[in-house]
Design an enzyme around this catalytic site. Structure first.
Site, PDB file in Angstrom:
ATOM      1  CE  LYS A  19      -2.782   2.784   3.393  1.00 21.84           C
ATOM      2  NZ  LYS A  19      -4.030   2.769   2.355  1.00 21.84           N
ATOM      3  CE  LYS A 110     -19.441  -5.041  -0.904  1.00 20.38           C
ATOM      4  NZ  LYS A 110     -19.158  -5.226  -0.226  1.00 20.38           N
ATOM      5  CB  SER A 422     -21.073   9.609   9.878  1.00 23.27           C
ATOM      6  OG  SER A 422     -21.578   9.873   8.477  1.00 23.27           O
ATOM      7  CD1 TRP A 550     -18.569  -5.501   5.674  1.00 21.81           C
ATOM      8  CD2 TRP A 550     -19.529  -3.989   6.581  1.00 21.81           C
ATOM      9  NE1 TRP A 550     -19.193  -4.812   4.952  1.00 21.81           N
ATOM     10  CE2 TRP A 550     -19.243  -3.854   5.375  1.00 21.81           C
ATOM     11  CE3 TRP A 550     -19.508  -2.363   7.376  1.00 21.81           C
ATOM     12  CZ2 TRP A 550     -19.527  -2.525   4.452  1.00 21.81           C
ATOM     13  CZ3 TRP A 550     -20.330  -1.413   6.821  1.00 21.81           C
ATOM     14  CH2 TRP A 550     -20.298  -1.525   5.021  1.00 21.81           C
ATOM     15  CD  GLU A 594     -20.569  -6.412   1.745  1.00 22.53           C
ATOM     16  OE1 GLU A 594     -19.896  -6.098   2.083  1.00 22.53           O
ATOM     17  OE2 GLU A 594     -19.438  -7.390   3.143  1.00 22.53           O
ATOM     18  CG  HIS A 630     -28.372   4.070   5.351  1.00 19.53           C
ATOM     19  ND1 HIS A 630     -28.937   4.412   4.670  1.00 19.53           N
ATOM     20  CD2 HIS A 630     -26.837   3.757   5.272  1.00 19.53           C
ATOM     21  CE1 HIS A 630     -28.064   4.565   4.187  1.00 19.53           C
ATOM     22  NE2 HIS A 630     -27.366   4.144   4.188  1.00 19.53           N
ATOM     23  CG  HIS A 683     -20.600   8.065  -3.511  1.00 21.13           C
ATOM     24  ND1 HIS A 683     -22.720   7.146  -3.118  1.00 21.13           N
ATOM     25  CD2 HIS A 683     -20.387   6.387  -2.131  1.00 21.13           C
ATOM     26  CE1 HIS A 683     -22.879   6.380  -2.035  1.00 21.13           C
ATOM     27  NE2 HIS A 683     -22.140   6.137  -1.749  1.00 21.13           N
ATOM     28  CB  CYS A 715     -24.838   7.195   2.314  1.00 15.00           C
ATOM     29  SG  CYS A 715     -23.723   6.154   2.998  1.00 15.00           S
TER      30      CYS A 715
HETATM   31  N1  GLN Z   1     -24.994   5.839   9.717  1.00 17.33           N
HETATM   32  C1  GLN Z   1     -23.849   5.376   8.664  1.00 17.33           C
HETATM   33  C2  GLN Z   1     -23.133   6.909   8.287  1.00 17.33           C
HETATM   34  O1  GLN Z   1     -23.934   7.967   8.151  1.00 17.33           O
HETATM   35  C3  GLN Z   1     -24.181   4.658   7.818  1.00 17.33           C
HETATM   36  C4  GLN Z   1     -22.868   4.520   6.834  1.00 17.33           C
HETATM   37  C5  GLN Z   1     -23.328   3.334   5.999  1.00 17.33           C
HETATM   38  O2  GLN Z   1     -24.527   3.307   5.438  1.00 17.33           O
HETATM   39  N2  GLN Z   1     -21.571   2.660   5.291  1.00 17.33           N
HETATM   40  O3  GLN Z   1     -22.006   6.963   8.373  1.00 17.33           O
HETATM   41 ZN    ZN Z   2     -25.345   4.120   3.443  1.00 17.95          ZN
END
Ligand code: GLN
Ligand code: ZN
Length: 745
Positions: A19, A110, A422, A550, A594, A630, A683, A715
């Site tokens: 890396k 993936k 977040s 995960w 996933e 979510h 994103h 997200c």
């Molecule tokens: N609650 C998380 C965030 O807002 C959800 C992150 C995710 O879905 N990967 O970061």
């Molecule tokens: Zn998300």
């Protein structure tokens, strides 16, 4: 003597040297010559290590500067049209993977059901041709170090095309690649390759059944054109599909996964399909970190030996999916440390298993069994957990009834606005956390800093006029590791890194004991945030399925049981939040999709278990407590029924890039609960226009009722900058108000 082989070795390096090397080239701190020279040193070191471990066949070509599928695409000239060809090769290669000023990167996807991501080959009428002789060069290089133990590895044509995008005619595309493979195989054989491993994992998925004719044609072609090549037809992650057909392919050997596809592969062997064939048996789990159960594996090997032509022992898949060595994990409980096996330890296990099968007595084999037993019996594995049957798995009222109670309490406007949890993790936050971890600032100073950040963002959210606020998750680096550090039964490693995509590595926590809630996880930050405002603050938790998927999970208990254990722990946390007057609680299940098994036949059980555990976590609340969830993906077709069965009051999902498709699975008739389809793409740093957001709210309202619809980004906003985040949320709120007005509110 039973031969031992392997399918691939972690490229990251023990200290993530790989890396660091790649990133320093990207930052132009080293030259291209340095990059190549140091990459070669790494490759040779990996080869030597594997030779020292006693392997008879050592993978070559699994090493990559980014991704093995991208290596093939570049070698085959399947290069997206938008990338100019006049750049020098390695920069073009990285540009396809990462984008450059002019062009967006190719998508990543993936790799089957793993957390590794490959670069999607983009076909757009290019003519496949060989642009380099990568694999041959690597093979020649490897021979100098390990001689004829070197075994070239390449992804096969059917899997390669099946994983591509933009293919108009499947058969024609595969055909167009065959002369290229022929040339590669021919050159390898001439250079001395005794075997060539051809990865065709698509034949471990249901989709593989569509390509049986293609497989027959392709491998008959190779048998005719390059009869000297000893091809290993390699599958992994599940059993070989249609074994009665595929076991007839004219190849030298079959690589089968006897860990993840044990039942069906074993049945195929027992029915005699491989009685005259050479079988490379994957018996050591390449996807998990636990020491092998030698007693049962040795039994398996003995019974396989009688039923196949000849037997080679290997891991179940490439060791790319596990960290390098447990040697550095000196802080762990010794029973635990000795019960783990990363890549290097797995190679040792394979050798020990082969020796045992050959009747060679080795005290290390017995020692290993003793260590394995010690872990099974360790007291952290035998905790008495709450009686699961007494825990509610159904809310006390149905959705309509509790929705009314919640609305009476929360008094939310039509189309309530919220975020996913977040907010930006600024440089300042990361820097402060680092000083705290290094002991440069004390606990109190760090807590005060986090609180100040929470307060600042509560004010920002109020100023934005959002309806349901969040505390921002500033105290978390990662949505799984954070919970892992606070729940009993988890541990984190020092150097347990695994490649996720490109130079990005993750360090999954290890679930080593029974999981228990032993302290509040999120109460302090959430309650503090709520104390600052009259608007509801949404509590933010990660759900049991995502935590499991995960992490490196235990394999000695059924997965469903693990889901339930974590479900119980999350239930306890929800109770604490509820008791502290938090009215809305979100349980994220970002990784539920996933974990879906590759084979349809196993999917229902997984989904049922997942739903059950989620409901264990969330059903014990009062009617007035609103549960959100979510998920950050948009392919819901196969799992929509299960999503509904979660019975969450509100779900938010990623859809901003695929509005059309998703709404179909979420028609009112099908999805009766609250739902927020992300109205802009987080994103990208781009701030959406109000028109776009209005359209993204109005379009789904043709099928979903305005009473059930929520407005949110798609997200969490952790990776965004503050400026663009605030600007985008201003637009989100303004757009919502415009639509409310049009609706007469
Ligand atoms: N609650 C998380 C965030 O807002 C959800 C992150 C995710 O879905 N990967 O970061
Ligand atoms: Zn998300």
């Amino acid at each position: 003597m039973t031969k031992v082989s392997s399918l691939g070795y972690p490229r990251l390096g023990e200290n993530r040297e790989w890396k660091k090397l790649i990133e320093s080239y990207w930052a132009r701190k080293i030259s291209q010559e340095d990059l190549f020279a140091e990459a070669k040193q790494l490759r040779l070191a990996f080869l030597k290590k594997q030779a020292d471990a006693g392997l008879d066949l050592i993978p070559v070509g699994d090493f990559s500067l980014y991704d093995q599928i991208l290596d093939l695409s570049v070698q085959f000239n399947i290069i997206p049209k938008r990338f100019a060809k006049d750049e020098n090769d390695i920069d073009l290669y990285f540009a396809i993977a990462r984008g450059n000023k002019e062009n967006v990167a190719s998508s990543m996807k993936k790799w089957f059901n793993t957390n590794y991501h490959y670069i999607l080959p983009e076909w757009s009428k290019q003519k496949p041709q060989l642009t380099n002789q990568r694999l041959l060069d690597l093979y020649v290089e490897a021979r100098e170090v390990v001689g004829d133990k070197a075994k070239p590895v390449i992804t096969g044509p059917i899997t390669y095309v099946a994983l591509s995008t933009g293919v108009e005619d499947f058969t024609a595309a595969v055909k167009s690649l065959l002369p290229l493979y022929r040339q590669i195989f021919t050159e390898l054989v001439e250079a001395g390759a005794s075997y060539i491993q051809v990865d065709e994992p698509i034949f471990a998925t249901d989709e593989g059944a569509d390509y049986l004719e293609a497989a027959k044609a392709v491998y008959a072609y190779f048998a005719k054109e390059v009869p000297q090549a000893n091809l290993i037809f390699q599958t992994y992650f599940e059993a070989l599909i249609n074994a009665e057909v595929l076991s007839d392919l004219p190849v030298a050997a079959f690589g089968l996964d006897f860990v993840h596809g044990l039942e069906d592969n074993l049945a195929a062997v027992e029915s005699g399909l491989f009685k005259d064939k050479e079988v490379f048996a994957g018996v050591v789990d390449g996807r998990n970190v636990w020491a092998n159960d030698f007693v049962s594996t040795s039994q398996l090997l003995t019974s396989l030996q009688d039923k196949v032509g000849s037997l080679v022992i290997q891991p179940s898949c490439s060791l790319l999916h596990v960290p390098v060595t447990t040697n550095n994990e000196t802080d762990l409980d010794p029973v635990l440390q000795k019960g783990l096996a990363f890549a290097d330890e797995k190679l040792l296990e394979i050798k020990l298993l082969a020796d045992e099968l050959d009747g060679i007595d080795n005290p290390v084999y017995q020692e290993h069994i003793a260590q394995y037993d010690a872990l099974q019996q360790a007291d952290f594995r035998n905790v008495a957990l709450e009686n699961i049957d007494e825990v509610a798995t159904r809310r006390s009222s149905d959705f309509a009834e509790r929705h009314q109670v919640q609305q009476d309490k929360l008094k939310l406007p039509l189309l309530p606005t919220t975020t996913i949890g977040s907010f930006p993790q600024s440089q300042e936050i990361r820097r402060t956390r680092l000083s705290w971890k290094r002991g440069n600032i004390g606990d109190q100073a760090y807590t005060d800093f986090i609180k100040a950040e929470i307060e600042r963002w509560i004010r920002i959210q109020e100023d934005l006029d959002l309806d349901v606020l969040v505390h921002g998750e500033f105290e978390r680096v990662d949505m799984v590791e954070f919970f892992g550090q606070k729940l009993a039964g988890f541990t984190t490693t020092k150097l347990g890194w695994v490649q996720s995509y490109g130079s990005r590595a993750v360090k999954p926590p290890i679930i080593y004991g029974d999981v228990q809630h032993i302290q509040p996880l999120t109460v302090e930050e959430t309650v503090y945030a709520q104390s600052l405002t009259d608007r509801p603050v949404k509590g933010m938790l990660t759900g049991p399925i995502t935590i499991t998927n995960w992490s490196f999970e235990r394999t000695d208990i059924p997965r469903a049981q693990l889901f339930n254990q974590i479900g119980l722990a999350i239930k306890d946390e929800i109770k604490l939040l509820e008791d502290a007057d938090i009215a809305i609680i979100q349980v994220d299940e970002a990784a539920l999709r996933e974990g879906l098994p590759l084979r349809k036949a196993k999917q229902k059980a997984y989904l049922d278990d997942a739903v059950h555990a989620f409901r264990i976590a969330t059903s014990s609340v009062k009617d007035e407590t609103q549960i959100h969830t979510h998920m950050c993906y948009s392919k819901f077709d196969e799992i929509i029924d299960s999503i509904r069965e979660l019975d969450a009051d509100v779900i938010s999902i990623e859809t901003s890039r695929s509005h059309g498709d998703i709404i179909e699975s979420f028609e009112t008739a099908v999805y009766p609960l609250g739902i927020g389809l992300g109205v802009y793409d987080i994103h990208s740093p781009r701030v959406p226009t109000k028109e776009e957001v209005v359209a993204n709210i109005e379009r789904p309202l043709r099928q979903l009722s305005k009473e059930q619809f929520w407005v949110n980004p798609d997200c969490g906003l952790k990776t965004r900058q503050e400026k663009e985040t605030v600007a985008a949320l201003e637009i989100l709120v303004a757009a919502t108000k415009e639509v409310r007005e049009k609706l007469g509110n």
